[in-house]
Every structure is written in structure tokens, then in C-alpha cells.
Motif scaffolding. Structure first.
Motif, PDB file in Angstrom:
ATOM      1  N   VAL A 178       0.826  -1.216   0.000  1.00  0.00           N
ATOM      2  CA  VAL A 178       0.000   0.000   0.000  1.00  0.00           C
ATOM      3  C   VAL A 178       0.856   1.260   0.000  1.00  0.00           C
ATOM      4  O   VAL A 178       0.554   2.246  -0.692  1.00  0.00           O
ATOM      5  N   SER A 179       1.953   1.236   0.738  1.00  0.00           N
ATOM      6  CA  SER A 179       2.807   2.426   0.849  1.00  0.00           C
ATOM      7  C   SER A 179       3.498   2.789  -0.460  1.00  0.00           C
ATOM      8  O   SER A 179       3.986   3.912  -0.612  1.00  0.00           O
ATOM      9  N   GLN A 180       3.561   1.830  -1.401  1.00  0.00           N
ATOM     10  CA  GLN A 180       4.262   2.081  -2.664  1.00  0.00           C
ATOM     11  C   GLN A 180       3.309   2.436  -3.813  1.00  0.00           C
ATOM     12  O   GLN A 180       3.752   2.679  -4.928  1.00  0.00           O
ATOM     13  N   ARG A 181       2.038   2.470  -3.548  1.00  0.00           N
ATOM     14  CA  ARG A 181       1.083   2.799  -4.601  1.00  0.00           C
ATOM     15  C   ARG A 181       1.036   4.310  -4.845  1.00  0.00           C
ATOM     16  O   ARG A 181       1.073   5.102  -3.907  1.00  0.00           O
ATOM     17  N   THR A 182       0.956   4.675  -6.108  1.00  0.00           N
ATOM     18  CA  THR A 182       0.801   6.079  -6.480  1.00  0.00           C
ATOM     19  C   THR A 182      -0.682   6.438  -6.465  1.00  0.00           C
ATOM     20  O   THR A 182      -1.522   5.650  -6.885  1.00  0.00           O
ATOM     21  N   THR A 183      -0.997   7.634  -6.004  1.00  0.00           N
ATOM     22  CA  THR A 183      -2.389   8.089  -5.980  1.00  0.00           C
ATOM     23  C   THR A 183      -2.636   9.037  -7.142  1.00  0.00           C
ATOM     24  O   THR A 183      -1.865   9.978  -7.369  1.00  0.00           O
ATOM     25  N   LEU A 184      -3.694   8.775  -7.893  1.00  0.00           N
ATOM     26  CA  LEU A 184      -4.090   9.614  -9.017  1.00  0.00           C
ATOM     27  C   LEU A 184      -5.215  10.538  -8.572  1.00  0.00           C
ATOM     28  O   LEU A 184      -6.195  10.096  -7.968  1.00  0.00           O
ATOM     29  N   HIS A 185      -5.080  11.807  -8.893  1.00  0.00           N
ATOM     30  CA  HIS A 185      -6.047  12.811  -8.449  1.00  0.00           C
ATOM     31  C   HIS A 185      -6.728  13.475  -9.645  1.00  0.00           C
ATOM     32  O   HIS A 185      -6.101  13.716 -10.675  1.00  0.00           O
TER      33      HIS A 185
END
Length: 297
Positions: A178-185
Motif C-alpha cells: 500500500v505504501s508504494q502505490r501512487t495516488t491519481l487525483h
């Protein structure tokens, strides 16, 4: 802006003579006499107060000013020809002009257009996508299907579907810690802050990441494994079926309302009726959240 413009015929005569290097050949191409071409060019030179051709007996060649004007004239005539040809679409007897968002067109409508065309080959559908909702009173649009429209004067308005949003990502993203996932906004108000308020669930979303102004690009990025995103249930249906997206949780939150606006001049057209019937069936076949709320503007 010029107060007075040279005659269009003179510009056409000049362009033909300059391109062909001959007044005689220009006259043949335009079905005029050579003297008419000569008169047009003398008139244009008088307007510009400078010569456009060097004349030596029957041969002619462009001056520096003529070379400059030729480039401008050819560009002008080309744009005018394209613009006039484009107007032909407004006079097609079986044309239906549909306005929608780029995201809806690419992710929902395009995969289904083949089905529509098979059932209604007689309809010339013109798909007109815009980022902003159209003004139906001032634009030549028969029907608009969008998630950002409200009732307008002289139009029928109907909410077709109440969308839901859920967090999702490509399987390669979900395989990461989870800590390595990129968040798309996205830039719309119903983004991660909306999810946090409505769902109250932390799925590993971060305040930083990649940002997209257009919902369709946001969905494309999620499908390509660039990160996790809050996606539309309606628009992401095909990608989820194809295995390009997996939900992070089965929880979903309130999304935008998809609705149509139909201009009153098109409301009773068989073309509009056929498209609306097809559209409703397609929406019903994939989602049972269709609303029957109606408002007549």
C-alpha cells in the motif's frame, strides 16, 4: 481589422495566376477570359498600391510582395474551403448532433457505437465532445448527455443514472504494498476528499501523486497501472470487465448524475427518439440505478 477587403474573386484570380505562373492558364482553370484575370489582378494591385507580378511580354513572375501575398491567400482560401465544406454536415437530412464529455465518449459510448450503427445505419451521428456543458440555445445540438448539466430553457431535462464512485487500480498496482502505490487525483469536487467524507475508509490514498484535469485521462492512467484512482462505476465498467481495473474495496460512494438535455426542436424527431431509446436500453442493461426523474424546461 481592415475596413475594406479586396474582392474574393480578385484573390482567387491572383492565387491561380501565381500558382500556375500564367494569366492564360488561370483564366482556363477559373473559366474566365484572360482579360478578366488581368483586370482582377490590376484591381488587387491598385488596392495594395504595389505590383504583384513582373510582366515581360506573355510571361509573368511574382514580386517579393506577390510571394508574400500568395502564401497568405492560399492559407485563407484553404481555410475558407474547409469551413464551407464543414457546413454540409448541418444540412444532412438524417444527422443527429450529440454533445457529451470526452470521458463518456471514449470510455462508454465508443465501445457501443458499433451496436448503435448496426441497429440504426440510417442515422448520421455527429459526436461533438466538449469539456464544458453546451448552451443549447446558441449551439446546433440535438441532444447532450453529460454528468455536468442542469435544466436549460427550451430543453427537456432528464436524469438518466445516478453514478457511483469507487477506488480502483490496475492489478499491478494492487500487487504493490500500500505504501508504494501512487495516488491519481482529479480536479472535480468528487475526488479523494469526497471519498474520505462519504466512505471514511483509508485505502492507502495519499495527498500527493499524479494530477489530471480530465476524468477520461484519469481513468486511462488507472487502467495503465500508473496508480489508484476514484473512478466512475459507469465509465469504468468496460475496463473492469476487461481486467484492467480491480476495486480496492466493494464500498462505493455517491457520484454525479448523468442526464440528457434535448432541444425542443429535436424532441419529437424520429432520429432523437431512436437514439434515446437505444441509450436507455444500454444504460439499463448495465446498471439498475437508472432514475425516472423528469423535468421539462
Amino acid at each position: 481589422m481592415l475596413k475594406h477587403w479586396p474582392p474574393l474573386n480578385a484573390l482567387r484570380g491572383f492565387e491561380a495566376a501565381a500558382r500556375l505562373g500564367s494569366f492564360h492558364k488561370a483564366a482556363e482553370e477559373l473559366h474566365l477570359t484572360q482579360s478578366a484575370i488581368s483586370q482582377q489582378i490590376r484591381s488587387l494591385e491598385g488596392y495594395l498600391e504595389q505590383p504583384l507580378f513582373h510582366r515581360s511580354g506573355r510571361s509573368v513572375s511574382l514580386t517579393d510582395a506577390g510571394h508574400d501575398l500568395l502564401s497568405t491567400t492560399q492559407s485563407l482560401l484553404q481555410q475558407l474551403a474547409v469551413g464551407i465544406r464543414r457546413l454540409e454536415q448541418y444540412s444532412k437530412p438524417n444527422q443527429l448532433v450529440l454533445n457529451t464529455t470526452p470521458a463518456f465518449a471514449r470510455h462508454w459510448l465508443l465501445p457501443r457505437l458499433g451496436d448503435f450503427h448496426r441497429h440504426h445505419p440510417e442515422i448520421d451521428l455527429w459526436l461533438f465532445t466538449t469539456d464544458e456543458a453546451p448552451d443549447m440555445a446558441s449551439q446546433t445540438i440535438d441532444i447532450a448527455v453529460r454528468d455536468d448539466i442542469a435544466a436549460q430553457a427550451e430543453c427537456s431535462f432528464r436524469v438518466l443514472l445516478r453514478d457511483r464512485l469507487y477506488p480502483a487500480g490496475h492489478p499491478t498496482q494492487l500487487a504493490l504494498p500500500v505504501s508504494q502505490r501512487t495516488t491519481l487525483h482529479g480536479e472535480r469536487e468528487m475526488d479523494w476528499s469526497h471519498w474520505e467524507v462519504e466512505a471514511g475508509i483509508d485505502v492507502g490514498q495519499q495527498g500527493h501523486g499524479l494530477n489530471f484535469s480530465e476524468p477520461g485521462l484519469l481513468l486511462d492512467a488507472a487502467c495503465q497501472g500508473l496508480g489508484i484512482a476514484l473512478v466512475s462505476q459507469l465509465l469504468a465498467r468496460q475496463a473492469r470487465t476487461n481486467g484492467l481495473l480491480q476495486p480496492l474495496t466493494e464500498r462505493s460512494v455517491r457520484g454525479p448524475n448523468w442526464a440528457w438535455l434535448i432541444h425542443r426542436d429535436s424532441e419529437h424527431s424520429p432520429l432523437t427518439r431512436d437514439f434515446c431509446t437505444w441509450l436507455e436500453r444500454q444504460l439499463e442493461s448495465g446498471d439498475n440505478t437508472k432514475s425516472t426523474a423528469r423535468h421539462q424546461g
